[in-house]
Structures are given as C-alpha cells and as structure tokens.
Enzyme design. Structure first.
Site, mmCIF file in Angstrom:
data_model
loop_
_atom_site.group_PDB
_atom_site.id
_atom_site.type_symbol
_atom_site.label_atom_id
_atom_site.label_comp_id
_atom_site.label_asym_id
_atom_site.label_seq_id
_atom_site.Cartn_x
_atom_site.Cartn_y
_atom_site.Cartn_z
ATOM 1 N N ASP A 10 0.869 -1.185 0.000
ATOM 2 C CA ASP A 10 0.000 0.000 0.000
ATOM 3 C C ASP A 10 0.902 1.229 0.000
ATOM 4 O O ASP A 10 2.099 1.135 0.284
ATOM 5 C CB ASP A 10 -0.887 -0.009 1.251
ATOM 6 C CG ASP A 10 -1.759 1.236 1.342
ATOM 7 O OD1 ASP A 10 -2.338 1.631 0.305
ATOM 8 O OD2 ASP A 10 -1.851 1.841 2.420
ATOM 9 N N SER A 11 0.290 2.375 -0.255
ATOM 10 C CA SER A 11 1.047 3.624 -0.203
ATOM 11 C C SER A 11 1.521 3.921 1.221
ATOM 12 O O SER A 11 2.398 4.745 1.418
ATOM 13 C CB SER A 11 0.173 4.761 -0.704
ATOM 14 O OG SER A 11 -1.040 4.798 0.025
ATOM 15 N N TYR A 42 -0.683 8.505 -2.506
ATOM 16 C CA TYR A 42 -0.779 8.223 -3.931
ATOM 17 C C TYR A 42 -2.017 8.918 -4.526
ATOM 18 O O TYR A 42 -2.070 9.180 -5.721
ATOM 19 C CB TYR A 42 -0.942 6.713 -4.182
ATOM 20 C CG TYR A 42 0.286 5.853 -4.010
ATOM 21 C CD1 TYR A 42 1.497 6.362 -3.530
ATOM 22 C CD2 TYR A 42 0.229 4.500 -4.347
ATOM 23 C CE1 TYR A 42 2.606 5.540 -3.381
ATOM 24 C CE2 TYR A 42 1.339 3.672 -4.209
ATOM 25 C CZ TYR A 42 2.523 4.185 -3.723
ATOM 26 O OH TYR A 42 3.621 3.358 -3.585
ATOM 27 N N GLY A 43 -3.004 9.143 -3.662
ATOM 28 C CA GLY A 43 -4.326 9.590 -4.138
ATOM 29 C C GLY A 43 -4.352 10.913 -4.862
ATOM 30 O O GLY A 43 -5.297 11.215 -5.583
ATOM 31 N N CYS A 73 -4.107 -1.249 -2.128
ATOM 32 C CA CYS A 73 -4.256 0.205 -2.243
ATOM 33 C C CYS A 73 -5.200 0.439 -3.417
ATOM 34 O O CYS A 73 -4.950 -0.052 -4.527
ATOM 35 C CB CYS A 73 -2.895 0.836 -2.519
ATOM 36 S SG CYS A 73 -2.954 2.592 -2.904
ATOM 37 N N ASN A 74 -6.272 1.160 -3.160
ATOM 38 C CA ASN A 74 -7.252 1.386 -4.225
ATOM 39 C C ASN A 74 -6.673 2.213 -5.360
ATOM 40 O O ASN A 74 -6.902 1.930 -6.533
ATOM 41 C CB ASN A 74 -8.481 2.088 -3.662
ATOM 42 C CG ASN A 74 -9.297 1.183 -2.776
ATOM 43 O OD1 ASN A 74 -10.309 0.656 -3.183
ATOM 44 N ND2 ASN A 74 -8.840 0.964 -1.553
ATOM 45 N N THR A 75 -5.886 3.240 -4.989
ATOM 46 C CA THR A 75 -5.337 4.117 -6.026
ATOM 47 C C THR A 75 -4.374 3.333 -6.923
ATOM 48 O O THR A 75 -4.445 3.418 -8.152
ATOM 49 C CB THR A 75 -4.618 5.321 -5.380
ATOM 50 O OG1 THR A 75 -5.527 5.956 -4.480
ATOM 51 C CG2 THR A 75 -4.169 6.313 -6.420
ATOM 52 N N GLU A 152 -5.017 9.228 9.367
ATOM 53 C CA GLU A 152 -3.584 9.138 9.720
ATOM 54 C C GLU A 152 -3.272 9.920 11.002
ATOM 55 O O GLU A 152 -2.335 9.601 11.713
ATOM 56 C CB GLU A 152 -2.725 9.670 8.562
ATOM 57 C CG GLU A 152 -2.903 8.877 7.287
ATOM 58 C CD GLU A 152 -1.710 8.024 6.917
ATOM 59 O OE1 GLU A 152 -0.595 8.374 7.294
ATOM 60 O OE2 GLU A 152 -1.923 6.983 6.253
ATOM 61 N N CYS A 184 -11.225 3.204 -0.629
ATOM 62 C CA CYS A 184 -9.903 3.657 -0.200
ATOM 63 C C CYS A 184 -9.567 2.901 1.076
ATOM 64 O O CYS A 184 -10.443 2.699 1.932
ATOM 65 C CB CYS A 184 -9.925 5.161 0.050
ATOM 66 S SG CYS A 184 -8.413 5.788 0.795
ATOM 67 N N THR A 185 -8.321 2.506 1.187
ATOM 68 C CA THR A 185 -7.896 1.672 2.319
ATOM 69 C C THR A 185 -8.208 2.261 3.692
ATOM 70 O O THR A 185 -8.439 1.526 4.641
ATOM 71 C CB THR A 185 -6.365 1.482 2.245
ATOM 72 O OG1 THR A 185 -5.780 2.757 2.023
ATOM 73 C CG2 THR A 185 -5.992 0.541 1.152
ATOM 74 N N HIS A 186 -8.175 3.588 3.784
ATOM 75 C CA HIS A 186 -8.347 4.217 5.100
ATOM 76 C C HIS A 186 -9.813 4.318 5.538
ATOM 77 O O HIS A 186 -10.090 4.493 6.714
ATOM 78 C CB HIS A 186 -7.786 5.641 5.084
ATOM 79 C CG HIS A 186 -6.299 5.711 4.996
ATOM 80 N ND1 HIS A 186 -5.594 5.164 3.955
ATOM 81 C CD2 HIS A 186 -5.380 6.265 5.822
ATOM 82 C CE1 HIS A 186 -4.298 5.394 4.135
ATOM 83 N NE2 HIS A 186 -4.148 6.063 5.265
HETATM 84 N N1 DGL Z 1 -3.977 3.748 -0.038
HETATM 85 C C1 DGL Z 1 -4.661 4.813 -0.745
HETATM 86 C C2 DGL Z 1 -5.909 4.237 -1.414
HETATM 87 O O1 DGL Z 1 -6.438 3.207 -1.033
HETATM 88 C C3 DGL Z 1 -5.037 5.960 0.154
HETATM 89 C C4 DGL Z 1 -3.882 6.772 0.660
HETATM 90 C C5 DGL Z 1 -3.152 7.488 -0.460
HETATM 91 O O2 DGL Z 1 -3.689 8.455 -1.043
HETATM 92 O O3 DGL Z 1 -2.048 7.077 -0.737
HETATM 93 O O4 DGL Z 1 -6.407 4.813 -2.349
#
Ligand code: DGL
Length: 266
Positions: A10-11, A42-43, A73-75, A152, A184-186
């Site tokens: 993940d990011s 990453y988003g 990571c979704n992005t 975060e 999104c993971t968060h």
């Molecule tokens: N892990 C990213 C996602 O799931 C979220 C955090 C980021 O923007 O890197 O899209």
C-alpha cells in the site's frame, strides 16, 4: 510454492486493513507487507508516478520470492494494475474487482456510490468494474481527499471527521444509492461516522474480506495454499519505520512486530 509468502503493498498504513482480513482468513500464510511511507499519498498523484512506485515495490516483493502480490491500495489498483500484470511475473490481485463484485451483489435498487481518492475517482475504475457486472447500475462517485489525513492523524472519532464526512456525504445521500463502496484503504476506519450519517438503510462495502476470500480461492485452486504452521508477518516501510509502527498501533488492534526500513529507488 505453498510455503512462499504473499506480498501485500500500500502507499502507507491504510493497507493494514486489508492485511488484517488476510491474516484472519489465511492464518497459515506468511505475509510480507510493504508500506510506501516515503511516497504517500498516492491519491493526489499522477498515473505515471503511482505506476513507477508500484512497480518498484512489486519488483522488491518479487525478489523476496512471494507467490502472489496483493495491491492493498485502491489508487494503485486503479492506476497501475494493468502495468504490474504486464511487467511482474507472479500473479497480481487488486482491490477494485472484489469491491465492485460485492457492491453489485449487495445493491437492491441498482444505485451504487463510490468514495475514493481523487486519482481513484478520476480513473473511473470502480464504475467500469461495476458496469461490467451490471449494465443497468447507476454509479455515483465522490472524492474524499481529507479522509486520509484525518485517519492518519487518528482523528476518526472527532467532530472534525464528522463535519468533513457530512460535507462529502450530502451528495451521496442525494444520489439515492443504497450501497456505498469504501474505495480507499483508510475509509473502513471511518465506518462508524459514515454509517451514522448515511443511515441504516445504506450498506457500506469494503473490499478487504471479499479480497481475502478471492485470494483464498485463488491459492486453493492453484494448490498453493499454505498447509501447516502459523504464518509469519514481515513489515517494511520506505521511510520512518518507527512512525509507521506507532500509527499502526493506533489504527489497528493487530500486532505487527518490528518494521524494517527499505528505501525504494524511484
Ligand atoms: N492507499 C490509498 C488508497 O487506497 C489511500 C492513501 C493514499 O492516497 O495514498 O487509495
């Protein structure tokens, strides 16, 4: 092959929500988690940048001898999956397809909303994956860029989180969606506040469990599932492993042990 680890990346921290689901469902599997804390978020980045980071991590995981890579990571799943599959020789699974699959199975009125980062929303990866499964579905998207820093900072339970969520979710309520993908993971960390605002009639879908199930099916189908022992977890971060470990402890009940530093050449 069965005793090789599964690589998960993940990011940053968010993918730990997916890691937890994998540990619950596949307790015998060794897991290697990589959080790209040097390049998060990453988003808000370009497809080019996210693809470059993702390839560097996947190559590192491949060097560790993993049997499968999970893009938690979704992005990165939305922007880099196709390139990863082209350039990496081990199988790569992302979170978009399992999330879309679950949403299509869940909705009763065919209206699905997607919450995600700006890059995920812009890629339209979720609408494409939903419409592939149900052409009649209506898909509404909302970018929620402030959700990641709120999580975060461990502010998920604060009035700031509630106000931010109310602002983003007003349009989601208006869309009439009965199913909302937490793309999104968060965002699973914000589930309580999101579901309080959207109400009980709206189902929140996160891809963690569906993805873990897909991983299990894949490994079992290929005769690659670990058969014995308790899986061990190894965690790498590309910057400040101490901060990563401290925040991980705030976010998740799971114990993650030591976090090692692995700088990326990107
Ligand atoms: N892990 C990213 C996602 O799931 C979220 C955090 C980021 O923007 O890197 O899209």
């Amino acid at each position: 092959m069965t005793k090789q680890a599964i690589g998960v990346f993940d990011s940053g921290l968010g993918g730990l929500t997916i890691l937890s689901a994998l540990r619950r469902r596949l307790p015998k599997e060794d897991l290697i988690y990589f959080g790209d804390t040097a390049n998060v978020p990453y988003g808000s980045k370009s497809k080019d940048a996210v693809t470059r980071f993702s390839l560097a991590i996947a190559r590192f995981l491949q060097e560790q001898g993993v049997k499968l890579i999970v893009v938690a990571c979704n992005t990165a799943s939305a922007l880099a999956l196709a390139e990863l599959r082209k350039q990496i020789s081990v199988p790569v699974m992302g979170v978009i397809e399992p999330g879309a699959e679950k949403a299509v199975r869940t909705t009763r009125n065919g209206k699905i909303a997607v919450l995600g980062t700006e890059a995920t929303v812009k890629s339209r990866a979720y609408p494409k994956a939903v419409l592939k499964r149900n052409k009649q579905a209506e898909v509404f998207q909302q970018a929620c860029p402030l959700f990641v820093p709120l999580v975060e900072e461990n502010w998920a339970q604060t009035p700031a989180a509630r106000l931010t969520a109310e602002t983003y979710l007003a349009s989601v309520s208006k869309s009439g969606a009965d199913t909302v993908i937490l793309g999104c993971t968060h965002y699973p960390v914000l589930k309580p506040v999101i579901s309080r605002i959207l109400g009980k009639k709206v189902t929140l879908v996160d891809s963690a469990d569906t993805l873990a199930e897909a991983v299990q099916t894949f490994l079992t189908g290929n005769g690659q599932a670990a058969q014995t022992g308790k899986g061990k977890l190894t965690v790498f971060a590309s910057d400040d492993p101490h901060r990563f470990k401290r925040l991980a402890g705030c976010l998740l009940a799971d114990k993650i042990g030591a976090v090692r530093l692995k700088k990326l050449n990107v």
